[in-house]
Design a protein around this motif. Structure first.
Motif, PDB file in Angstrom:
ATOM      1  N   GLY A 158     -71.779  96.468 -66.550  1.00 21.07           N
ATOM      2  CA  GLY A 158     -71.428  97.873 -66.375  1.00 21.07           C
ATOM      3  C   GLY A 158     -70.767  98.204 -65.048  1.00 21.07           C
ATOM      4  N   GLU A 159     -70.602  97.194 -64.183  1.00 22.04           N
ATOM      5  CA  GLU A 159     -69.975  97.476 -62.883  1.00 22.04           C
ATOM      6  C   GLU A 159     -68.465  97.325 -63.010  1.00 22.04           C
ATOM      7  N   LYS A 160     -67.873  98.270 -63.713  1.00 20.60           N
ATOM      8  CA  LYS A 160     -66.457  98.119 -64.055  1.00 20.60           C
ATOM      9  C   LYS A 160     -65.537  98.166 -62.850  1.00 20.60           C
ATOM     10  N   LYS A 161     -65.876  99.033 -61.900  1.00 18.31           N
ATOM     11  CA  LYS A 161     -64.997  99.146 -60.730  1.00 18.31           C
ATOM     12  C   LYS A 161     -64.975  97.842 -59.940  1.00 18.31           C
ATOM     13  N   ALA A 162     -66.162  97.297 -59.734  1.00 19.37           N
ATOM     14  CA  ALA A 162     -66.258  96.037 -58.997  1.00 19.37           C
ATOM     15  C   ALA A 162     -65.527  94.938 -59.758  1.00 19.37           C
ATOM     16  N   ALA A 163     -65.666  94.947 -61.094  1.00 15.00           N
ATOM     17  CA  ALA A 163     -64.999  93.945 -61.923  1.00 15.00           C
ATOM     18  C   ALA A 163     -63.486  94.056 -61.775  1.00 15.00           C
ATOM     19  N   LEU A 164     -63.004  95.284 -61.803  1.00 15.17           N
ATOM     20  CA  LEU A 164     -61.563  95.505 -61.647  1.00 15.17           C
ATOM     21  C   LEU A 164     -61.063  94.990 -60.307  1.00 15.17           C
ATOM     22  N   GLU A 165     -61.851  95.246 -59.264  1.00 15.01           N
ATOM     23  CA  GLU A 165     -61.460  94.784 -57.931  1.00 15.01           C
ATOM     24  C   GLU A 165     -61.305  93.266 -57.904  1.00 15.01           C
ATOM     25  N   VAL A 166     -62.278  92.574 -58.523  1.00 14.57           N
ATOM     26  CA  VAL A 166     -62.235  91.117 -58.544  1.00 14.57           C
ATOM     27  C   VAL A 166     -60.977  90.630 -59.278  1.00 14.57           C
ATOM     28  N   LEU A 167     -60.702  91.216 -60.422  1.00 13.55           N
ATOM     29  CA  LEU A 167     -59.540  90.772 -61.197  1.00 13.55           C
ATOM     30  C   LEU A 167     -58.228  91.131 -60.502  1.00 13.55           C
ATOM     31  N   GLN A 168     -58.223  92.232 -59.773  1.00 13.68           N
ATOM     32  CA  GLN A 168     -57.030  92.602 -59.010  1.00 13.68           C
ATOM     33  C   GLN A 168     -56.781  91.580 -57.904  1.00 13.68           C
ATOM     34  N   LYS A 169     -57.872  91.159 -57.281  1.00 12.51           N
ATOM     35  CA  LYS A 169     -57.765  90.157 -56.229  1.00 12.51           C
ATOM     36  C   LYS A 169     -57.186  88.863 -56.807  1.00 12.51           C
ATOM     37  N   PHE A 229     -59.451  79.477 -56.706  1.00  6.18           N
ATOM     38  CA  PHE A 229     -60.176  79.038 -57.903  1.00  6.18           C
ATOM     39  C   PHE A 229     -60.166  80.165 -58.929  1.00  6.18           C
ATOM     40  N   MET A 230     -59.079  80.200 -59.721  1.00  6.74           N
ATOM     41  CA  MET A 230     -58.841  81.337 -60.601  1.00  6.74           C
ATOM     42  C   MET A 230     -59.963  81.560 -61.615  1.00  6.74           C
ATOM     43  N   ALA A 231     -60.497  80.470 -62.158  1.00  4.52           N
ATOM     44  CA  ALA A 231     -61.523  80.611 -63.187  1.00  4.52           C
ATOM     45  C   ALA A 231     -62.756  81.337 -62.650  1.00  4.52           C
ATOM     46  N   ALA A 232     -63.003  81.215 -61.334  1.00  3.88           N
ATOM     47  CA  ALA A 232     -64.168  81.871 -60.750  1.00  3.88           C
ATOM     48  C   ALA A 232     -63.983  83.392 -60.709  1.00  3.88           C
ATOM     49  N   TYR A 233     -62.743  83.838 -60.459  1.00  2.87           N
ATOM     50  CA  TYR A 233     -62.475  85.280 -60.518  1.00  2.87           C
ATOM     51  C   TYR A 233     -62.743  85.806 -61.930  1.00  2.87           C
ATOM     52  N   ASP A 234     -62.191  85.068 -62.904  1.00  2.00           N
ATOM     53  CA  ASP A 234     -62.325  85.528 -64.287  1.00  2.00           C
ATOM     54  C   ASP A 234     -63.791  85.616 -64.694  1.00  2.00           C
ATOM     55  N   PHE A 235     -64.545  84.609 -64.275  1.00  2.00           N
ATOM     56  CA  PHE A 235     -65.972  84.602 -64.608  1.00  2.00           C
ATOM     57  C   PHE A 235     -66.697  85.759 -63.943  1.00  2.00           C
ATOM     58  N   LEU A 236     -66.459  85.908 -62.640  1.00  2.00           N
ATOM     59  CA  LEU A 236     -67.147  86.965 -61.895  1.00  2.00           C
ATOM     60  C   LEU A 236     -66.771  88.346 -62.434  1.00  2.00           C
ATOM     61  N   GLY A 237     -65.482  88.533 -62.718  1.00  2.00           N
ATOM     62  CA  GLY A 237     -65.026  89.805 -63.284  1.00  2.00           C
ATOM     63  C   GLY A 237     -65.739  90.099 -64.592  1.00  2.00           C
ATOM     64  N   GLY A 238     -65.816  89.098 -65.446  1.00  2.00           N
ATOM     65  CA  GLY A 238     -66.477  89.254 -66.747  1.00  2.00           C
ATOM     66  C   GLY A 238     -67.953  89.613 -66.584  1.00  2.00           C
ATOM     67  N   GLN A 251     -73.756  85.201 -60.218  1.00  2.00           N
ATOM     68  CA  GLN A 251     -72.718  85.914 -59.463  1.00  2.00           C
ATOM     69  C   GLN A 251     -72.631  85.405 -58.032  1.00  2.00           C
ATOM     70  N   GLN A 252     -73.792  85.100 -57.487  1.00  2.00           N
ATOM     71  CA  GLN A 252     -73.841  84.585 -56.120  1.00  2.00           C
ATOM     72  C   GLN A 252     -73.038  83.280 -56.013  1.00  2.00           C
ATOM     73  N   ILE A 253     -73.244  82.388 -56.984  1.00  2.00           N
ATOM     74  CA  ILE A 253     -72.511  81.113 -56.970  1.00  2.00           C
ATOM     75  C   ILE A 253     -71.015  81.362 -57.062  1.00  2.00           C
ATOM     76  N   ALA A 254     -70.628  82.269 -57.969  1.00  2.00           N
ATOM     77  CA  ALA A 254     -69.191  82.551 -58.131  1.00  2.00           C
ATOM     78  C   ALA A 254     -68.593  83.080 -56.827  1.00  2.00           C
ATOM     79  N   ARG A 255     -69.335  83.933 -56.141  1.00  3.22           N
ATOM     80  CA  ARG A 255     -68.821  84.468 -54.869  1.00  3.22           C
ATOM     81  C   ARG A 255     -68.688  83.359 -53.828  1.00  3.22           C
ATOM     82  N   GLU A 256     -69.644  82.441 -53.830  1.00  2.77           N
ATOM     83  CA  GLU A 256     -69.567  81.319 -52.874  1.00  2.77           C
ATOM     84  C   GLU A 256     -68.347  80.438 -53.158  1.00  2.77           C
ATOM     85  N   ILE A 257     -68.093  80.195 -54.454  1.00  2.00           N
ATOM     86  CA  ILE A 257     -66.921  79.376 -54.802  1.00  2.00           C
ATOM     87  C   ILE A 257     -65.662  80.035 -54.249  1.00  2.00           C
TER      88      ILE A 257
END
Lengths: 203, 582
Positions: free
Chosen positions: B291-302, B276-285, B263-269
């Motif tokens: 189980g961090e659904k809210k955080a996942a939703l935020e990432v995908l919304q971004k 870098f759209m694929a990084a959002y999708d990965f991090l969201g997933g 996750q740290q790497i994805a955030r750095e990207i």
């Protein structure tokens, strides 16, 4: 940027694309095609400058073969300037280099276009490695850069009427600078040596 | 023909230009002969090179279509299909294998070129070796698209000249030839061969070196050789911190269980390149699966704010929103997407199922039912009907129509569950939970897990269904783990029985499991092997041999290089020496 502006620019480029292809079928319309292609490139540059100023422009470097890269660029300008000799020298280029293909292509297109317009008979495209930097060079045998251009080396263009070169060089410099590696930034250098020499250094 | 007809006594050939270009050799070769007459150019270059290549052009604008046809014909292409929309393109692609696909990015108001490419790649509708070139008028799109999961092989920025286009295509064809063997293996999902072919080519360190590394690393990931994949990504990163290599490393680490580091790497990207759209999708997933659904939703919304995105992301986002208790968000996102992709083949029946669910969860059961009715018109195949019946059942239940709910569920469960894809099975399980049929639901989910032992997507899908049904995370994980262990025990029991000579029991145990779990290759291969061993020991039996061969064929079809095939075959040869010559 305003969606309407973007849509209009999009539309204009589509029309220019059709025009360029139509002109491309004719053997006597190089100059006209040249105008169409140049107009489209100016639009692209303007869009990129707007993005750059909004700090939305970012580079995605990937592996690029400089030989192929320059060959494609040369093919385009051979077609637009059929009377010029366009040589490629990649004898000292690495097997593969890393940069943002699309952005550097646009930056170099501008330099090649300027070179082709000023050249008497020859334009040379070269790639080589120098001090751990990739150098992409465009040299012509024309009268060279005017002093004013040499002095401001791609600073922001003073006015919109500066015949195109100002904006293109400015964008080329910005694109070079966006390429960063281990504290080193890309840059451009302009000089006169038997004609105008444009160099882009990429880390 | 056109030119020949025009050629008359009055027409003179104005010039013939021969261009020399050196290609890899020192010997100059004639590459291009240009004849000009009647002020028109005919370029005879590449005729041998391009003439036998099949090309598909997709452009919604009439003018561009006819100009591209002309340009391509002039460049020497003879096998051309030109279509106006992706529906026609898919029809052509179903019956024809293309060497080159030229697709305009913007295809009117509907599905765009990038969404089309993603559809082709996710559904394996296009060979790796087909050159896909995106034609676009906008530099800006290119940046977003370049950083997404399925990048095209090249972009042509409008306007372009024929010379530029030909030069690019020559390079792409050169690459196509170089990668032909590797791409063929990848199409067959023969990852071992992809890796072997890459290993052969890598030492040359030529211009394809980095792309070979990328291809090999992806094959290592597919083969579950995660440590080697991570090492290779690190090797590339030592050359240059390229986005895809960083994300590849993050993926490998995540699959090795090093979730925080990943996750740290994805955030750095994303900090470095917010496009870098694929990084959002990965991090969201990643966030969603922990189980961090809210955080996942935020990432995908971004991500959606950067680029509205392809159907895959819309699906992720709306599924997540439903399970995170935000059905309004799911509804608005999915409605908008389905409106945009009206009539487009990139839609899936599940999209309607998600929308229906989102509506049901907001107490709008009537609307949910009308979504199902709409979907029925477009998705008439058997699996879609099952998914829609299950979806309908949930909506009826919410509306208080218990009888209709039961009837719909009965319709969904009428067929042979073993033959259904896991996605469908989980949809039925979801409906079972809604109707209070816990036991059936659990049975279905166990089956989905056991029949797809290596499939992370199915596991997370099962996880989602369990959570949606109100289970705790620990409970859901325990159930998934238990299902996995159960099938491993069955397998080990069977093998142990065979080893101790109890072939009849081993055959019975493993065949029962293999029939139930045709996707579980370990079970299927061991069933085939145990039968072969039993036949060698007890003498031939045509019925059992047929069963053994059926499992073996299933295995070959699903994974041609599955290691146990050789073992099965060597037993079969002992049994019937003549087979080896077939």
């Amino acid at each position: 940027m305003n969606d309407l502006y973007a849509a209009v620019i999009h539309d204009v480029k589509n029309q220019l694309a059709e025009l360029a292809l139509r002109l491309g079928e004719r053997a006597d319309a190089q100059q006209e095609m040249n105008i169409a292609m140049n107009a489209a490139r100016r639009l692209s540059e303007m869009l990129l400058v707007i993005r750059q100023e909004a700090e939305l422009l970012s580079v995605n470097p990937d592996s690029v073969d400089t030989g192929d890269f320059l060959a494609i660029l040369a093919a385009e300008y051979r077609e637009l300037f059929p009377t010029l000799e366009l040589d490629i020298d990649t004898g000292h280029a690495p097997a593969f280099a890393f940069f943002d293909d699309a952005l550097v292509r646009l930056a170099l297109s501008n330099a090649v276009h300027n070179a082709c317009r000023s050249a008497r008979s020859r334009v040379r495209l070269a790639a080589r490695e120098q001090d751990k930097m990739l150098v992409l060079e465009v040299a012509d045998d024309g009268p060279g850069f005017p002093d004013a251009t040499l002095e401001n080396e791609g600073d922001a263009p003073a006015s919109a009427s500066s015949r195109g070169t100002g904006l293109g060089l400015y964008l080329a410099r910005k694109i070079a600078e966006l390429h960063k590696l281990e504290g080193r930034n890309g840059r451009i250098e302009l000089s006169n040596d038997g004609g105008a020499v444009f160099r882009m250094f990429l880390p | 023909m056109k030119y020949a007809q025009r050629l008359s006594a009055a027409t003179t050939i104005a010039s013939i230009r021969i261009e020399y270009r050196e290609l890899l050799t020192d010997r100059p070769r004639v590459r291009r002969v240009r004849i000009v007459f009647n002020r028109r150019k005919i370029t005879l270059s590449n005729i041998s090179k391009f003439a036998d290549k099949w090309v598909l052009v997709i452009d919604d604008m009439e003018g561009m279509r006819s100009q591209l046809r002309m340009s391509l014909t002039n460049s020497g292409f003879a096998k051309l299909h030109i279509v106006a929309n992706i529906r026609e393109a898919l029809e052509r692609m179903a019956s024809n294998r293309y060497d080159v696909v030229l697709c305009d990015y913007s295809l009117g108001d509907s599905t765009d070129g990038q969404q089309f490419l993603e559809h082709l790649r996710t559904n394996d509708l296009i060979s790796r070796n087909t050159i896909f070139v995106m034609i676009t008028a906008e530099q800006a799109y290119e940046k977003v698209v370049a950083a997404s999961e399925c990048a095209p092989d090249d972009y042509l920025l409008k306007p372009f000249t024929a010379g530029q286009f030909n030069a690019r295509l020559e390079k792409l064809l050169e690459r196509q030839e170089y990668f032909a063997g590797i791409d063929k293996a990848a199409d067959a999902k023969d990852w071992a061969r992809v890796i072997a072919e890459c290993d052969k080519a890598l030492p040359a360190r030529n211009k394809y070196f980095v792309e070979l590394c990328k291809t090999k690393a992806a094959a290592l990931m597919h083969s579950n050789r995660l440590q080697e994949a991570a090492n290779l990504y690190r090797e590339v990163l030592a050359l240059r911190p390229i986005g895809w290599a960083r994300l590849g490393l993050a993926r490998a680490l995540a699959m090795q269980g090093k979730k925080d580091e990943a996750q740290q790497i994805a955030r750095e990207i994303l900090a470095d390149s917010p496009q870098f759209m694929a990084a959002y999708d990965f991090l969201g997933g990643q966030l969603a699966s922990s189980g961090e659904k809210k955080a996942a939703l935020e990432v995908l919304q971004k991500a959606r704010a950067v680029s509205p995105g392809t159907m895959n992301r819309i699906r992720e986002l709306s599924t997540l929103a439903v399970s995170a208790g935000q059905p309004e968000l799911a509804e608005s996102v999915m409605r908008q997407a389905l409106q945009k992709h009206k009539y487009s083949p990139v839609r899936q029946v599940n999209d309607y199922a998600i929308l229906s669910k989102a509506l049901t969860n907001q107490g709008k059961a009537d609307e949910a039912l009308s979504v199902v009715a709409d979907a029925r018109k477009d998705f008439r195949d058997e699996h879609s009907q099952i998914i829609l019946a299950a979806t309908e059942s949930v909506a009826h239940r919410a509306a208080g129509n218990d009888e209709l709910a039961e009837a719909a569920l009965a319709k969904a469960m009428a067929g042979d569950i073993n033959a259904l894809p896991a996605e469908t099975v989980t949809a039925i399980a979801d409906a079972c939970f809604a109707l209070g049929k816990e036991d059936e639901a659990n049975k279905l989910l166990r089956h989905a897990i056991q029949n797809n032992p290596e499939d992370e997507t199915i596991r997370s899908k099962v996880h989602d269904v369990l959570i949606a049904a109100g289970k705790e995370i620990t409970e859901a994980n325990a159930m998934i783990e238990d299902s996995t262990q159960e099938v491993i025990r069955t397998n080990n029991d069977g093998v142990r029985k065979a080893e101790s000579g109890q072939f009849d029991e081993a055959v019975e145990l493993l065949c029962e499991a293999a029939n139930r779990l045709p996707n579980n290759l370990q079970i299927v291969s061991n069933a085939a092997l145990v039968i072969a061993l039993a036949l060698v020991k007890n003498g031939n039996n045509p019925q059992m041999l047929a069963q053994c061969l059926r499992y073996r064929d299933l295995l070959v079809k699903k994974s041609p290089d599955y290691p146990k095939i050789a073992q099965i075959d060597s037993q079969l040869r002992l049994l019937q020496p003549a087979r080896s010559s077939q």
